[in-house]
Structure formats: C-alpha cells, structure tokens
Design an enzyme around this catalytic site. Structure first.
Site, PDB file in Angstrom:
ATOM      1  N   ARG A 114      34.074 -55.546  30.752  1.00 36.16           N
ATOM      2  CA  ARG A 114      32.966 -54.830  30.087  1.00 36.16           C
ATOM      3  C   ARG A 114      32.459 -53.624  30.865  1.00 36.16           C
ATOM      4  O   ARG A 114      31.362 -53.140  30.632  1.00 36.16           O
ATOM      5  CB  ARG A 114      31.791 -55.759  29.793  1.00 36.16           C
ATOM      6  N   LYS A 136      33.977 -37.943  27.900  1.00 32.60           N
ATOM      7  CA  LYS A 136      34.996 -38.392  26.942  1.00 32.60           C
ATOM      8  C   LYS A 136      36.156 -39.005  27.696  1.00 32.60           C
ATOM      9  O   LYS A 136      36.750 -38.370  28.569  1.00 32.60           O
ATOM     10  CB  LYS A 136      35.506 -37.194  26.138  1.00 32.60           C
ATOM     11  N   GLU A 178      40.718 -22.405  30.125  1.00 30.07           N
ATOM     12  CA  GLU A 178      39.399 -22.972  29.771  1.00 30.07           C
ATOM     13  C   GLU A 178      38.277 -22.158  30.442  1.00 30.07           C
ATOM     14  O   GLU A 178      37.194 -22.017  29.882  1.00 30.07           O
ATOM     15  CB  GLU A 178      39.292 -24.446  30.171  1.00 30.07           C
ATOM     16  N   LYS A 216      29.734 -25.412  30.336  1.00 34.49           N
ATOM     17  CA  LYS A 216      30.082 -26.655  29.626  1.00 34.49           C
ATOM     18  C   LYS A 216      28.917 -27.642  29.690  1.00 34.49           C
ATOM     19  O   LYS A 216      28.614 -28.315  28.706  1.00 34.49           O
ATOM     20  CB  LYS A 216      31.369 -27.273  30.185  1.00 34.49           C
ATOM     21  N   GLU A 226      28.848 -34.875  20.251  1.00 29.45           N
ATOM     22  CA  GLU A 226      29.658 -34.002  19.405  1.00 29.45           C
ATOM     23  C   GLU A 226      29.202 -33.984  17.958  1.00 29.45           C
ATOM     24  O   GLU A 226      29.981 -34.202  17.040  1.00 29.45           O
ATOM     25  CB  GLU A 226      31.122 -34.457  19.487  1.00 29.45           C
ATOM     26  N   ARG A 230      28.535 -28.702  20.166  1.00 28.63           N
ATOM     27  CA  ARG A 230      29.709 -28.871  21.025  1.00 28.63           C
ATOM     28  C   ARG A 230      30.966 -28.240  20.421  1.00 28.63           C
ATOM     29  O   ARG A 230      31.934 -27.972  21.112  1.00 28.63           O
ATOM     30  CB  ARG A 230      29.908 -30.359  21.306  1.00 28.63           C
ATOM     31  N   ASN A 234      35.320 -25.285  20.841  1.00 32.16           N
ATOM     32  CA  ASN A 234      36.588 -25.246  20.115  1.00 32.16           C
ATOM     33  C   ASN A 234      37.189 -23.859  20.021  1.00 32.16           C
ATOM     34  O   ASN A 234      38.272 -23.700  19.477  1.00 32.16           O
ATOM     35  CB  ASN A 234      36.401 -25.758  18.670  1.00 32.16           C
ATOM     36  N   HIS A 237      40.827 -23.263  20.012  1.00 25.60           N
ATOM     37  CA  HIS A 237      41.472 -24.576  19.941  1.00 25.60           C
ATOM     38  C   HIS A 237      41.936 -24.965  18.539  1.00 25.60           C
ATOM     39  O   HIS A 237      42.754 -25.860  18.401  1.00 25.60           O
ATOM     40  CB  HIS A 237      40.529 -25.660  20.488  1.00 25.60           C
ATOM     41  N   HIS A 241      45.528 -25.864  19.151  1.00 26.33           N
ATOM     42  CA  HIS A 241      46.039 -27.241  19.036  1.00 26.33           C
ATOM     43  C   HIS A 241      47.264 -27.295  18.138  1.00 26.33           C
ATOM     44  O   HIS A 241      48.230 -28.007  18.430  1.00 26.33           O
ATOM     45  CB  HIS A 241      44.971 -28.170  18.451  1.00 26.33           C
ATOM     46  N   HIS A 256      48.747 -27.149  27.616  1.00 31.46           N
ATOM     47  CA  HIS A 256      47.557 -27.007  26.773  1.00 31.46           C
ATOM     48  C   HIS A 256      46.970 -25.585  26.854  1.00 31.46           C
ATOM     49  O   HIS A 256      46.775 -24.919  25.839  1.00 31.46           O
ATOM     50  CB  HIS A 256      46.524 -28.056  27.177  1.00 31.46           C
TER      51      HIS A 256
HETATM   52  N1  LIG Z   1      37.947 -35.765  28.810  1.00 29.32           N
HETATM   53  C1  LIG Z   1      37.899 -34.489  28.518  1.00 29.32           C
HETATM   54  O1  LIG Z   1      36.849 -33.939  28.197  1.00 29.32           O
HETATM   55  C2  LIG Z   1      39.157 -33.689  28.618  1.00 29.32           C
HETATM   56  C3  LIG Z   1      39.086 -32.304  28.608  1.00 29.32           C
HETATM   57  C4  LIG Z   1      40.269 -31.579  28.736  1.00 29.32           C
HETATM   58  C5  LIG Z   1      41.475 -32.246  28.839  1.00 29.32           C
HETATM   59  N2  LIG Z   1      41.500 -33.601  28.826  1.00 29.32           N
HETATM   60  C6  LIG Z   1      42.784 -34.321  28.930  1.00 29.32           C
HETATM   61  O2  LIG Z   1      43.406 -33.960  30.144  1.00 29.32           O
HETATM   62  C7  LIG Z   1      44.807 -34.097  30.022  1.00 29.32           C
HETATM   63  C8  LIG Z   1      45.455 -32.888  30.635  1.00 29.32           C
HETATM   64  O3  LIG Z   1      45.033 -32.770  31.972  1.00 29.32           O
HETATM   65  P1  LIG Z   1      45.871 -32.024  33.096  1.00 29.32           P
HETATM   66  O4  LIG Z   1      46.258 -30.706  32.607  1.00 29.32           O
HETATM   67  O5  LIG Z   1      45.112 -32.173  34.331  1.00 29.32           O
HETATM   68  O6  LIG Z   1      47.243 -32.865  33.085  1.00 29.32           O
HETATM   69  P2  LIG Z   1      47.869 -33.979  34.055  1.00 29.32           P
HETATM   70  O7  LIG Z   1      46.901 -34.998  34.429  1.00 29.32           O
HETATM   71  O8  LIG Z   1      49.087 -34.425  33.319  1.00 29.32           O
HETATM   72  O9  LIG Z   1      48.290 -33.145  35.347  1.00 29.32           O
HETATM   73  C9  LIG Z   1      49.262 -32.137  35.260  1.00 29.32           C
HETATM   74  C10 LIG Z   1      50.369 -32.332  36.296  1.00 29.32           C
HETATM   75  O10 LIG Z   1      49.883 -31.961  37.579  1.00 29.32           O
HETATM   76  C11 LIG Z   1      50.172 -32.990  38.530  1.00 29.32           C
HETATM   77  N3  LIG Z   1      49.127 -32.873  39.556  1.00 29.32           N
HETATM   78  C12 LIG Z   1      47.828 -33.220  39.438  1.00 29.32           C
HETATM   79  N4  LIG Z   1      47.137 -32.820  40.512  1.00 29.32           N
HETATM   80  C13 LIG Z   1      48.012 -32.232  41.343  1.00 29.32           C
HETATM   81  C14 LIG Z   1      47.889 -31.585  42.599  1.00 29.32           C
HETATM   82  N5  LIG Z   1      46.705 -31.450  43.185  1.00 29.32           N
HETATM   83  N6  LIG Z   1      49.014 -31.095  43.189  1.00 29.32           N
HETATM   84  C15 LIG Z   1      50.211 -31.169  42.547  1.00 29.32           C
HETATM   85  N7  LIG Z   1      50.380 -31.740  41.347  1.00 29.32           N
HETATM   86  C16 LIG Z   1      49.296 -32.258  40.750  1.00 29.32           C
HETATM   87  C17 LIG Z   1      50.163 -34.244  37.720  1.00 29.32           C
HETATM   88  O11 LIG Z   1      50.887 -35.260  38.348  1.00 29.32           O
HETATM   89  C18 LIG Z   1      50.857 -33.769  36.438  1.00 29.32           C
HETATM   90  O12 LIG Z   1      52.241 -33.750  36.622  1.00 29.32           O
HETATM   91  C19 LIG Z   1      45.098 -34.280  28.560  1.00 29.32           C
HETATM   92  O13 LIG Z   1      45.440 -35.614  28.340  1.00 29.32           O
HETATM   93  C20 LIG Z   1      43.781 -33.949  27.878  1.00 29.32           C
HETATM   94  O14 LIG Z   1      43.589 -34.688  26.703  1.00 29.32           O
HETATM   95  C21 LIG Z   1      40.380 -34.325  28.725  1.00 29.32           C
HETATM   96 ZN   LIG Z   2      41.138 -27.226  25.886  1.00 32.32          ZN
END
Ligand SMILES: NC(=O)c1ccc[n+]([C@@H]2O[C@H](COP(=O)([O-])OP(=O)(O)OC[C@H]3O[C@@H](n4cnc5c(N)ncnc54)[C@H](O)[C@@H]3O)[C@@H](O)[C@H]2O)c1
Ligand SMILES: [Zn+2]
Length: 361
Positions: A114, A136, A178, A216, A226, A230, A234, A237, A241, A256
């Site tokens: 939980r 999120k 971003e 943000k 949202e 918020r 977008n 996006h 997307h 992305h």
């Molecule tokens: N919760 C939210 O508000 C929110 C907002 C934006 C994105 N997201 C989510 O985030 C994800 C994308 O995040 P991301 O772009 O960080 O992708 P990711 O977590 O896949 O990281 C990208 C790559 O970088 C590598 N990596 C991470 N840190 C590193 C470092 N310091 N040195 C070398 N390599 C490193 C990882 O292993 C991976 O291969 C998506 O799933 C998306 O939905 C969430």
């Molecule tokens: Zn984005």
C-alpha cells in the site's frame, strides 16, 4: 552550490545534493534502501550514488533499460525482489535513472504494501526537467503509454547535473526539447537565452533547469490532477506524440524530444495561422529547432495516419483537434482547436523547411 524548489509536498534539490540527501536519510531512518537502476545507471550513476550515501542497508535492483520494459512484467520482477528481501513499510525506494526508472519505480513503491516512501534521482535531462515534477507515475499497458498508474509524490527529488556527463548526446538533445517548450509557453526571456546556444555539450544545464522546473511547478501546482491548465504543457505534443508513434514502427525510431521538436514546429505554424503568432517568431522557432534536431521528413502518405492518431489521442469533436498554442512567444492558450486540413498544412510547412536533397521517399 545547491538550489531548491519547494513544492507543496516535497522539495527538489538541484546541484551539490549529497548533504541534503544524507540529511533526509538521517531524518527518515528507513529500515533499508532499495535502489532501482538499469544497466546504464548501474554503471554510470550508482558508483557516485554509493560513494556519497552514508547508509549501510543497501539493496540494488537492476532491470533492463528501455521503454519496452516499462510494463507490468518488470513491476512483478521488482515487487518479487522486494518481497524476497523482506522489504517492509519503513523502507525507502531510490529511483536512480531516467524517466522509465522514475515512473515505474515510483509506481512500484506507491503500490508495494500500500505504498512505501520513495525519492527520485533523475539522471537524464528529460527526467530532470520533466518527470521530476507532477507526481505522475506508471507503466505502459497493452501498447498504450502510461495507461496504468497513480498520482503520488516522492519524499524529495535530487537532481545532480553531473549525472548528465555520461548521457549520450542524443539523449541530451531529447531532454532539451522540454526546456525549449517551457520557454516557448511561459518565458520569452529564457527563449532569448536558449537561442544563443550553439553547442549542447558546452551548456551548463543547471542554468536552464531551475527556471524550467519553476515553469512546470507553476503549471502543475495550479492544476495538480490535469483538469485544465496543465494542458499548457501539451504544446508540441499533439502532433509530436503522433509523430513519435509513427516513427516507432520505422527503422529509426525518434526519441520523445526529437518528435516533440517536429511537433513544436508544426504547432507553431498553427499558432501563426490560428492565433496570429508573428511569422518572424515562427521562423525563429523553426530555424532554431532545425539547427539542433535532425531533419526528418514525414512522408506525405503518413499524414492521414497521423491525423487519426491525434483524433484518438485526445477528446476531440468531429474533425477538430484540440491544441495548446502560443501567441506571442511566452504565452500559451489552451483549448484551441484546429481542423485536420490545417494540421496537414502545418506538416507540409514543416517538410518544406527540410532541404529537398535529403527527401528519400
Ligand atoms: N512522469 C512524468 O511526468 C514524465 C514526464 C516525461 C517523461 N516521462 C517518462 O519518461 C520516460 C522517458 O524518460 P528518459 O528519456 O529519461 O528515458 P530512459 O529512462 O529510457 O533513459 C534513456 C536512456 O539513458 C540511459 N541513462 C539514464 N541515465 C544515464 C546517465 N546518467 N548516463 C548514461 N546513460 C543514462 C538509460 O539507461 C536509457 O538507456 C518515458 O517513459 C516517459 O513516459 C514521465
Ligand atoms: Zn514531453
């Protein structure tokens, strides 16, 4: 140096974070810490984390990197390992990685017994500037991104910009989108500074992270669940997307932020058409983005698929699709609708910016 951003329920520490981190550990006195990493963050980030953490009861869970692992199967692995290690409700989970680790680790922590406490140590530019605010958390399910999840807040977020030293250049560029977005929707002054950037390897990201996070913060705090405002986030996006999904099936999927860069050009065009964003501003945005991001042509045959995707993505009426547009730069307008004909026009506008020589299909 350390800077902090205090949100309603937690604080984001940016810079030389280690003292604050150890102070939090001291005050929480967790029974154990569970550190979630992938193979890259184990290699590049865990050593710095371990060296700077004064705590004995460490337990590391490694999962394979990549969005394709952000699913319920990986959650089961995480939960199983936590059960096997007798993790109790006084434990603290540390998500050391990019957005995938943060979203999924936060989700696993918030649901395990939980809910146990967790902290975020985002290690990509994207996760530092975007995923670290907003609460999120979640995973992809049945091919739909982020379709299962919760809203929950971490105990704190620790952003150590040195983690970015090992991040591949392409990932830096992706996260930068971003930051660009935040400035275009909310901060014309920062947009001026951003346009002066020529070499992403030379940028001191702390300088941009803090103002960008504050933008943000303001938006999310005004609309935590949202309901409306918020949507401002977008910008870029709606088209982005769809473009991201389209290229997912190709030989060279876009990251992305790369897709969002295309989306921002297309939606800046819509801002020009629908709201009267000055043409010169549209040009500045497009030129800057095309200088930073690869020039990727969107085949004309993909247009109708993209429109269908956009219709599915949002609550839309008939042929109209909902957008957050800008006018002037630094001011965002939510609930703007565009007809699919105008969206196709914006995609043509984008394609025509790309030198014809590299058109392959
Ligand atoms: N919760 C939210 O508000 C929110 C907002 C934006 C994105 N997201 C989510 O985030 C994800 C994308 O995040 P991301 O772009 O960080 O992708 P990711 O977590 O896949 O990281 C990208 C790559 O970088 C590598 N990596 C991470 N840190 C590193 C470092 N310091 N040195 C070398 N390599 C490193 C990882 O292993 C991976 O291969 C998506 O799933 C998306 O939905 C969430
Ligand atoms: Zn984005």
């Amino acid at each position: 140096m350390i800077q902090t951003i205090s949100l309603q329920n937690y604080t984001i520490h940016i810079g030389a974070i280690w003292q604050q981190w150890n102070a939090l550990l001291h005050s929480l006195q967790p029974s154990k810490i569970v550190v979630l990493v992938d193979e890259n963050t184990r290699k590049y980030c865990l050593p710095m984390f371990s060296e700077n953490t004064n705590f004995e009861h460490f337990f590391v869970i490694e999962i394979p990197s990549g969005e394709q692992h952000k699913n319920i199967d990986t959650c089961q692995i995480i939960w199983s390992k936590m059960m096997d290690a007798n993790v109790d409700r006084k434990a603290l989970m540390v998500n050391l990685g990019g957005g995938v680790i943060g979203d999924m680790g936060g989700f696993c922590a918030s649901t395990f017994k939980r809910g146990i406490d967790f902290v975020q140590f985002p290690t990509t530019l994207l996760s530092q500037v975007d995923a670290s605010i907003g609460g999120k958390l979640g995973i992809d399910f049945q091919e739909v991104k982020n379709s299962i999840g919760v809203f929950a807040n971490p105990k704190a977020v620790f952003i150590e910009p040195h983690f970015l030293d090992t991040l591949p250049a392409r990932e830096i560029r992706s996260g930068f989108a971003e930051i660009i977005k935040h400035s275009l929707i909310y901060d014309a002054q920062q947009w001026q500074q951003i346009q002066a950037i020529t070499d992403l390897q030379q940028v001191d990201w702390t300088h941009f992270l803090v103002p960008s996070l504050r933008i943000k913060q303001q938006i999310v705090e005004a609309d935590p669940y949202e309901k409306g405002l918020r949507k401002a986030l977008n910008f870029g996006h709606t088209v982005g997307h769809a473009v991201e999904s389209y290229f997912l099936q190709s030989e060279r999927p876009l990251l992305h932020g790369e897709a969002i860069a295309i989306g921002m050009i297309s939606e800046a065009y819509l801002s020009y058409k629908k709201l009267g964003l000055a043409y010169i501003e549209l040009e500045h945005i497009s030129q800057f983005l095309l200088r930073i991001y690869d020039e990727v042509i969107i085949p004309n045959i993909a247009f109708s698929w993209l429109i269908e995707m956009m219709k599915k993505d949002k609550k839309n009426e008939q042929d109209l699709i909902n957008f957050s547009l800008i006018h002037p730069i630094g001011k965002v307008h939510i609930n703007q609708t565009s007809h699919w004909v105008e969206i196709i026009e914006s995609l043509h506008f984008y394609n025509e910016l790309i030198p014809q020589t590299i058109i392959t299909n």
